[in-house]
Design an enzyme around this catalytic site. Sequence first.
Site, PDB file in Angstrom:
ATOM      1  N   GLU A 256      56.674   9.756 -13.189  1.00 45.78           N
ATOM      2  CA  GLU A 256      55.380   9.263 -12.659  1.00 45.78           C
ATOM      3  C   GLU A 256      55.721   7.676 -12.318  1.00 45.78           C
ATOM      4  O   GLU A 256      56.355   6.834 -13.034  1.00 45.78           O
ATOM      5  CB  GLU A 256      54.562   9.033 -14.291  1.00 45.78           C
ATOM      6  CG  GLU A 256      53.067   8.498 -13.647  1.00 45.78           C
ATOM      7  CD  GLU A 256      52.539   7.855 -14.822  1.00 45.78           C
ATOM      8  OE1 GLU A 256      53.149   7.289 -15.949  1.00 45.78           O
ATOM      9  OE2 GLU A 256      51.185   7.459 -14.943  1.00 45.78           O
ATOM     10  N   HIS A 332      45.129  13.231 -17.301  1.00 48.69           N
ATOM     11  CA  HIS A 332      44.562  12.765 -18.260  1.00 48.69           C
ATOM     12  C   HIS A 332      44.235  11.079 -18.062  1.00 48.69           C
ATOM     13  O   HIS A 332      43.866  10.663 -18.894  1.00 48.69           O
ATOM     14  CB  HIS A 332      45.524  12.813 -19.675  1.00 48.69           C
ATOM     15  CG  HIS A 332      46.958  11.967 -19.406  1.00 48.69           C
ATOM     16  ND1 HIS A 332      47.593  12.429 -18.328  1.00 48.69           N
ATOM     17  CD2 HIS A 332      47.403  11.060 -20.048  1.00 48.69           C
ATOM     18  CE1 HIS A 332      48.674  11.735 -18.465  1.00 48.69           C
ATOM     19  NE2 HIS A 332      48.511  10.755 -19.405  1.00 48.69           N
ATOM     20  N   ASP A 333      44.801  10.507 -16.971  1.00 51.33           N
ATOM     21  CA  ASP A 333      44.419   9.216 -16.722  1.00 51.33           C
ATOM     22  C   ASP A 333      43.453   9.133 -15.699  1.00 51.33           C
ATOM     23  O   ASP A 333      42.946   7.654 -15.409  1.00 51.33           O
ATOM     24  CB  ASP A 333      45.682   8.506 -16.223  1.00 51.33           C
ATOM     25  CG  ASP A 333      46.865   8.256 -17.442  1.00 51.33           C
ATOM     26  OD1 ASP A 333      47.973   8.330 -17.002  1.00 51.33           O
ATOM     27  OD2 ASP A 333      46.538   8.167 -18.577  1.00 51.33           O
TER      28      ASP A 333
HETATM   29  O1  TEU Z   1      50.137   5.559 -17.479  1.00 55.57           O
HETATM   30  C1  TEU Z   1      50.632   4.652 -16.400  1.00 55.57           C
HETATM   31  C2  TEU Z   1      49.642   4.412 -15.682  1.00 55.57           C
HETATM   32  O2  TEU Z   1      50.007   3.810 -14.619  1.00 55.57           O
HETATM   33  C3  TEU Z   1      48.228   4.411 -16.182  1.00 55.57           C
HETATM   34  O3  TEU Z   1      48.015   3.580 -17.239  1.00 55.57           O
HETATM   35  C4  TEU Z   1      47.308   4.047 -14.930  1.00 55.57           C
HETATM   36  O4  TEU Z   1      47.908   2.826 -14.315  1.00 55.57           O
HETATM   37  C5  TEU Z   1      46.091   3.807 -15.619  1.00 55.57           C
HETATM   38  O5  TEU Z   1      45.658   4.886 -16.738  1.00 55.57           O
HETATM   39  C6  TEU Z   1      45.082   4.035 -14.527  1.00 55.57           C
HETATM   40  O6  TEU Z   1      45.083   4.836 -13.772  1.00 55.57           O
HETATM   41  C7  TEU Z   1      51.291   6.604 -18.209  1.00 55.57           C
HETATM   42  C8  TEU Z   1      50.387   7.471 -18.955  1.00 55.57           C
HETATM   43  O7  TEU Z   1      50.120   8.456 -18.130  1.00 55.57           O
HETATM   44  C9  TEU Z   1      49.549   6.782 -19.767  1.00 55.57           C
HETATM   45  O8  TEU Z   1      48.275   8.044 -20.316  1.00 55.57           O
HETATM   46  C10 TEU Z   1      49.550   5.844 -20.591  1.00 55.57           C
HETATM   47  O9  TEU Z   1      48.480   5.097 -21.232  1.00 55.57           O
HETATM   48  C11 TEU Z   1      50.691   4.875 -20.110  1.00 55.57           C
HETATM   49  O10 TEU Z   1      51.425   5.604 -19.289  1.00 55.57           O
HETATM   50  C12 TEU Z   1      51.205   4.261 -21.046  1.00 55.57           C
HETATM   51  O11 TEU Z   1      52.318   5.061 -21.631  1.00 55.57           O
END
Ligand code: TEU
Length: 557
Positions: A256, A332-333
Site C-alpha cells: 500500500e 476498508h478505507d
Molecule cells: O491506510 C493508510 C492510509 O493512507 C489511509 O489512512 C488513508 O490515507 C485514509 O484512510 C484515507 O484514504 C492504512 C490502512 O489501510 C488503514 O486502515 C489504517 O488506518 C492506516 O494505514 C494506519 O495503519
Amino acid sequence: MTKKWWQGSVVYQVYPRSYQDSNGDGIGDLAGLTQRLPYIKRLGADVIWLNPIYSSPDKDNGYDISDYQAIQPAYGTMADFDQMLATAHHLGLKILMDLVVNHTSDQHKWFQESRKSKDNPYSDYYIWRDPVDGHAPNNWGSYFSGGTWTYEPQRGQYYLHLFAPGQPDLNWENPQVRQEVWHLMRFWLDKGVDGFRMDVINLISKPAGLPDAPVAPGAKYGNVEPLVSDGPRLNEYLQEMNREVLSHYDVMTVGEMPGSTPQDAIAYTGLDANELNMVFQFEHVGLSANPDKRLGKWNDQPVKLTELKRALSRWQTGLDGKGWNSLYWNNHDQPRAVSRFATDDPQYRVRAAKMLGTTLHMLQGTPYVYEGEELGETNVHYTQLSDYEDLESLNAYRQNVEEDQIVDGPTMLKYLANMSRDNARTPMQWDDSANAGFTTGKPWFALNPNYPTINAQSQVDDPESVFSYYQRLIALRHSSDLIVLGDYQELDPDDEQVFAYQRHYQGQTLLVISNFTAETVTRDYDQTHASRQLIGNYADDQGTTLRPYETKVYLFE
Ligand code: TEU
Ligand code: CA
C-alpha cells in the site's frame, strides 16, 4: 513474458470484524469466515486478503498491533485460523495477511520497553527525539488529525506516530527492527499463508533530519505525505525483505503506497526489481480531495470522469511491460464505489455497479473486490456524528469543526457522509433476516439499512444480479491472456461522459466502452465490426447507442 499466478488472479478483500459472526457476540470472526469461504469460491476469486486479525487494542480496528503472532481473541484462536487456512487451501483459495509494520500499537511489548528509558534493548525500536524549545521536534500533521509527536515523560522525549498516538512508528534504520519483521513474516509464511498486503509500506523510510513539512495556508500542521512517502532507503529495505524472506517462498505481495507515482512503482514492482509484486496506488482515489488543502480528502464533490481516466491511464501506460498494477475501486478505507464514481440511485444502481466492475476488471493488473462490492453495496448516507465509529472521521470532525473552525458542522457532516471509511465497514449483507444474517447478537456497528434489498441471498442464484455479473467478469479474466497481459490504449481522453479503451495482445483487440452518465449517448468505436461482444450490462446491443450507465466489451480477432 510468462504469466505469474498473481497476475491472472482476482483478490477478494475480507474485513473480518464485519464479515460473519459465528458466536453471537456481534463481531465477525475466523470461524464465521470459514463458513463463508464457499461463497467466495463461488464468486470465482482466487485469493483472499484478510485485514489484520492479530492481537490489538483496536484503536484503529486492528491496525495497531500488540502481538504479531497471536490472534485477536474476538476473532477466535490460532486453531480457528489454522482451520480457516486449511479450508481455504482445500477450496483452492490463497490467503494474504495484512502486514502492518510501519508502526505497532503502543501496547506492544517493544514500545512498553522502549518508552521506559534511552538505554534498554528496545530503546531504538521507535523514533524518539528531544523537545525543540519545549515543543514537538517538527511540524508534521498526522493522517488522523493533530500532530505526529507525543511526549513520553519517562524518557523526556517525543515519539513519532504518523497515525494515532496509539500507533508509534517503528525505526526501520535499526537492523534489529528489520530482523524482528523478517521473523514475524516467516512465522506466518511457515504456517502456509500465501503472501502479504503491506500497510503503508512506502512510509517506513523517513527523510534524514525529519525536516519540517510545507504548511497549507491557514493550516496548523505540515503536510507530511510528500516528505515521508517513498523515502531514501525504501528500496534497500524492500530488497532486504525480499532477500531475507520473500524469495524463499512462492508468495504474492502488494504494497500500500499512498503518494507513490508510476515511476516509484516501477522500482518496487519491476519484473526484475526483486521487491514487491504490485502496489496499491492512491491517485484515482485521491481525486476527490478538497481544494482547501487543510481539509484533505474531506469533500462532497463528484470526481470528474476525465480526471479519473487520466489517473487510471497514467498507471496503465506507466507500468505496462515494466511493473504490475493492482486494480481497485473500494477497500476498508474508501467509500463505496457505486456511490462515489457512478450512482446509487435505485433506478440505475445495478447497471452502474456492473459498469464500474467492467471498467476496472478489463484493465491490466490484478483486480481486488472488496466485500459487498460484488453485490453493488452503497454508502450509508449517514446524517449525524453519532453514526460514526472510525477514529479518522471523528478526529477530522473535531479538528476541522471544533478546534480549527475551518468548516461548519453541517458541511463537515456532508463531507463525512461522502468520504468516511465507515461507509465500507458496515456488516456484510448476507440475507434479509435480522442483521442480514451477519450476527444473531447485537452487531458491533450498525448495518446499512438497505440490506433487505441488497444482499447475497437475493443475488447468488439470479443471473441478472451484480454478483452473477462479477462471476462472469472473473471467469472472463481467467479465460483470457488478452485481458491479463494485453497492453492498454485509452480512446478519447477528453470525453466527459464515456470511458473507452482498447487492449491488444497477440493480434487480438479488446474494446471496452463505459457510459458513466444517466444520459443516452452515441459513440462509434467501430464496435459494429467486432467479432463478438464478450459481456455487457444490457440484454441486447444497440451498436453505437450507449444507454444510461451502459458498458460493453467487444473482441476483435
Ligand atoms: O491506510 C493508510 C492510509 O493512507 C489511509 O489512512 C488513508 O490515507 C485514509 O484512510 C484515507 O484514504 C492504512 C490502512 O489501510 C488503514 O486502515 C489504517 O488506518 C492506516 O494505514 C494506519 O495503519
Ligand atoms: Ca464473533
